[in-house]
Design a protein around this motif. Structure first.
Motif, PDB file in Angstrom:
ATOM      1  N   ARG A  59       0.826  -1.208   0.000  1.00  0.00           N
ATOM      2  CA  ARG A  59       0.000   0.000   0.000  1.00  0.00           C
ATOM      3  C   ARG A  59       0.863   1.262   0.000  1.00  0.00           C
ATOM      4  O   ARG A  59       0.582   2.241  -0.675  1.00  0.00           O
ATOM      5  CB  ARG A  59      -0.919  -0.012   1.221  1.00  0.00           C
ATOM      6  N   MET A  60       1.941   1.235   0.786  1.00  0.00           N
ATOM      7  CA  MET A  60       2.846   2.390   0.820  1.00  0.00           C
ATOM      8  C   MET A  60       3.450   2.610  -0.566  1.00  0.00           C
ATOM      9  O   MET A  60       3.489   3.739  -1.068  1.00  0.00           O
ATOM     10  CB  MET A  60       3.932   2.154   1.881  1.00  0.00           C
ATOM     11  N   ALA A  61       3.895   1.527  -1.203  1.00  0.00           N
ATOM     12  CA  ALA A  61       4.533   1.649  -2.518  1.00  0.00           C
ATOM     13  C   ALA A  61       3.539   2.166  -3.560  1.00  0.00           C
ATOM     14  O   ALA A  61       3.853   3.081  -4.337  1.00  0.00           O
ATOM     15  CB  ALA A  61       5.109   0.301  -2.946  1.00  0.00           C
ATOM     16  N   ASP A  62       2.332   1.606  -3.573  1.00  0.00           N
ATOM     17  CA  ASP A  62       1.312   2.043  -4.547  1.00  0.00           C
ATOM     18  C   ASP A  62       1.005   3.526  -4.364  1.00  0.00           C
ATOM     19  O   ASP A  62       0.881   4.276  -5.340  1.00  0.00           O
ATOM     20  CB  ASP A  62       0.007   1.260  -4.348  1.00  0.00           C
ATOM     21  N   THR A  63       0.871   3.925  -3.098  1.00  0.00           N
ATOM     22  CA  THR A  63       0.508   5.316  -2.815  1.00  0.00           C
ATOM     23  C   THR A  63       1.658   6.250  -3.184  1.00  0.00           C
ATOM     24  O   THR A  63       1.447   7.301  -3.802  1.00  0.00           O
ATOM     25  CB  THR A  63       0.115   5.465  -1.326  1.00  0.00           C
ATOM     26  N   ALA A  64       2.882   5.860  -2.815  1.00  0.00           N
ATOM     27  CA  ALA A  64       4.042   6.705  -3.147  1.00  0.00           C
ATOM     28  C   ALA A  64       4.165   6.871  -4.659  1.00  0.00           C
ATOM     29  O   ALA A  64       4.414   7.973  -5.166  1.00  0.00           O
ATOM     30  CB  ALA A  64       5.311   6.094  -2.564  1.00  0.00           C
ATOM     31  N   ARG A  65       3.954   5.787  -5.388  1.00  0.00           N
ATOM     32  CA  ARG A  65       4.043   5.831  -6.856  1.00  0.00           C
ATOM     33  C   ARG A  65       2.994   6.798  -7.427  1.00  0.00           C
ATOM     34  O   ARG A  65       3.303   7.639  -8.268  1.00  0.00           O
ATOM     35  CB  ARG A  65       3.826   4.423  -7.419  1.00  0.00           C
ATOM     36  N   ALA A  66       1.764   6.682  -6.922  1.00  0.00           N
ATOM     37  CA  ALA A  66       0.676   7.529  -7.430  1.00  0.00           C
ATOM     38  C   ALA A  66       0.930   9.002  -7.087  1.00  0.00           C
ATOM     39  O   ALA A  66       0.736   9.891  -7.937  1.00  0.00           O
ATOM     40  CB  ALA A  66      -0.657   7.072  -6.832  1.00  0.00           C
ATOM     41  N   VAL A  67       1.389   9.257  -5.875  1.00  0.00           N
ATOM     42  CA  VAL A  67       1.621  10.651  -5.457  1.00  0.00           C
ATOM     43  C   VAL A  67       2.792  11.239  -6.238  1.00  0.00           C
ATOM     44  O   VAL A  67       2.727  12.366  -6.732  1.00  0.00           O
ATOM     45  CB  VAL A  67       1.871  10.724  -3.926  1.00  0.00           C
ATOM     46  N   LYS A  68       3.858  10.472  -6.377  1.00  0.00           N
ATOM     47  CA  LYS A  68       5.050  10.968  -7.067  1.00  0.00           C
ATOM     48  C   LYS A  68       4.738  11.290  -8.537  1.00  0.00           C
ATOM     49  O   LYS A  68       5.257  12.259  -9.085  1.00  0.00           O
ATOM     50  CB  LYS A  68       6.156   9.922  -6.968  1.00  0.00           C
ATOM     51  N   ALA A  69       3.853  10.493  -9.130  1.00  0.00           N
ATOM     52  CA  ALA A  69       3.490  10.757 -10.526  1.00  0.00           C
ATOM     53  C   ALA A  69       2.618  12.008 -10.640  1.00  0.00           C
ATOM     54  O   ALA A  69       2.562  12.647 -11.690  1.00  0.00           O
ATOM     55  CB  ALA A  69       2.758   9.545 -11.100  1.00  0.00           C
ATOM     56  N   ALA A  70       1.946  12.365  -9.533  1.00  0.00           N
ATOM     57  CA  ALA A  70       0.964  13.454  -9.608  1.00  0.00           C
ATOM     58  C   ALA A  70       1.540  14.824  -9.259  1.00  0.00           C
ATOM     59  O   ALA A  70       1.031  15.846  -9.702  1.00  0.00           O
ATOM     60  CB  ALA A  70      -0.217  13.141  -8.675  1.00  0.00           C
ATOM     61  N   VAL A  71       2.584  14.865  -8.428  1.00  0.00           N
ATOM     62  CA  VAL A  71       3.089  16.172  -7.967  1.00  0.00           C
ATOM     63  C   VAL A  71       4.594  16.311  -8.209  1.00  0.00           C
ATOM     64  O   VAL A  71       5.311  15.311  -8.281  1.00  0.00           O
ATOM     65  CB  VAL A  71       2.785  16.422  -6.464  1.00  0.00           C
ATOM     66  N   HIS A  72       5.046  17.559  -8.276  1.00  0.00           N
ATOM     67  CA  HIS A  72       6.471  17.802  -8.541  1.00  0.00           C
ATOM     68  C   HIS A  72       7.274  18.021  -7.256  1.00  0.00           C
ATOM     69  O   HIS A  72       8.481  18.137  -7.305  1.00  0.00           O
ATOM     70  CB  HIS A  72       6.616  19.015  -9.465  1.00  0.00           C
ATOM     71  N   VAL A  73       6.593  18.104  -6.111  1.00  0.00           N
ATOM     72  CA  VAL A  73       7.312  18.326  -4.847  1.00  0.00           C
ATOM     73  C   VAL A  73       7.738  16.965  -4.277  1.00  0.00           C
ATOM     74  O   VAL A  73       7.198  15.928  -4.679  1.00  0.00           O
ATOM     75  CB  VAL A  73       6.434  19.089  -3.820  1.00  0.00           C
ATOM     76  N   PRO A  74       8.703  16.940  -3.342  1.00  0.00           N
ATOM     77  CA  PRO A  74       9.160  15.655  -2.811  1.00  0.00           C
ATOM     78  C   PRO A  74       8.062  14.856  -2.084  1.00  0.00           C
ATOM     79  O   PRO A  74       7.212  15.423  -1.413  1.00  0.00           O
ATOM     80  CB  PRO A  74      10.257  16.051  -1.808  1.00  0.00           C
ATOM     81  N   THR A  75       8.136  13.537  -2.270  1.00  0.00           N
ATOM     82  CA  THR A  75       7.282  12.596  -1.544  1.00  0.00           C
ATOM     83  C   THR A  75       8.174  11.919  -0.510  1.00  0.00           C
ATOM     84  O   THR A  75       9.143  11.244  -0.868  1.00  0.00           O
ATOM     85  CB  THR A  75       6.713  11.540  -2.523  1.00  0.00           C
ATOM     86  N   ILE A  76       7.850  12.133   0.753  1.00  0.00           N
ATOM     87  CA  ILE A  76       8.723  11.675   1.840  1.00  0.00           C
ATOM     88  C   ILE A  76       7.980  10.647   2.700  1.00  0.00           C
ATOM     89  O   ILE A  76       6.855  10.913   3.154  1.00  0.00           O
ATOM     90  CB  ILE A  76       9.162  12.864   2.722  1.00  0.00           C
TER      91      ILE A  76
END
Ligand code: 1GP
Length: 249
Positions: A59-76
């Protein structure tokens, strides 16, 4: 210096920042990406992914992937356990819960994830995590002895110990959903002794909360509950407006 730490350091030179915390268990994948997109459009400077109860690595990986694809700011990643580690994010708070009674929370869990973090090339951000009363769920799960709200000296001591240990960031945490944030006078006391960036979170719900903390020297404000409960609405926008005002924008 890693890319995310460089981004934060450069930005903090110009004024305070805001980070939006999303719990992948409550809002995962595409939902999280939607929240992140709206938060960043309102001016949030980074997205933190985490929660205090057992998020699966998938779930963490899926969410990080989706967020990173959607925004240009860092995903931490704001990890709860070694299972939170995923290469899909930009960085991870490599955090020690300094006032925990549990050696696991202070250093053993970190040791369990260090080699994996190096192997996948995830940027670790060394962070001293200090729980302030009431501490809420994270205080319980983390077996913390929360800093009493009137003990400014204890907060200063933990924060400075983190800096002396070489940590790059210090986080004063009242706990998600806390009835009120870390006291502004505690934030001020910590800022007077600390040289690394100071993150403050837990219980920030309004523009007034944000203003009081920013006036006291908080450099990064974290909010989670306000978007979980109200979405990107007037309360969130009011908090972001205070951050911009403090930056002189
Ligand atoms: C929790 O500090 C964060 O770890 C955010 O707290 O959910 O109260 O905004 P809230």
């Amino acid at each position: 210096m890693g890319r995310v730490l460089q981004y934060l350091t450069d930005k903090i030179r110009k004024g305070p920042l805001h980070m939006t915390l999303i719990d992948p268990d409550k809002s995962g994948g595409a939902d999280a990406a939607k929240v992140a997109t709206a938060a960043v459009a309102s001016g949030s400077d980074a997205i933190m992914l985490g929660g205090s109860t057992g998020i699966s690595s998938v779930r963490m990986a899926d969410t990080a992937r989706a967020v990173k694809a959607a925004v240009h700011v860092p995903t931490i990643i704001f990890p709860e356990s070694p299972a939170s580690v995923t290469a899909a994010a930009d960085a991870i708070y490599f955090m020690s819960l300094l006032n925990s009674r549990s050696v696991d929370r202070v250093i053993r869990m970190q040791a369990r994830s260090a080699l994996e973090i190096q192997r996948i090339g995830l940027e670790p951000l060394a962070l001293g995590y200090i729980i302030v009363a009431p501490g809420m769920r994270v205080g319980e799960v983390g077996e913390a002895d929360p800093v009493p709200r009137n003990n400014l000296g204890q907060a200063q001591s933990y924060a400075l110990a983190a800096e002396f240990l070489g940590m790059q960031l210090v986080y004063l945490e009242a706990g998600s959903g806390a009835p009120s944030p870390v006291p502004p006078e505690m934030v001020r006391a910590v800022r007077t002794v600390l040289h690394v960036p100071l993150i403050v979170g837990g219980g920030i719900r309004s523009a007034e909360d944000a203003r009081n903390l920013l006036n006291s020297g908080a450099q990064i404000l974290v909010t989670g509950t306000v978007t979980e409960e109200q979405g990107i609405g007037p309360a969130f926008e009011g908090i972001l407006e205070e951050v911009r005002r403090a930056r002189g924008e």
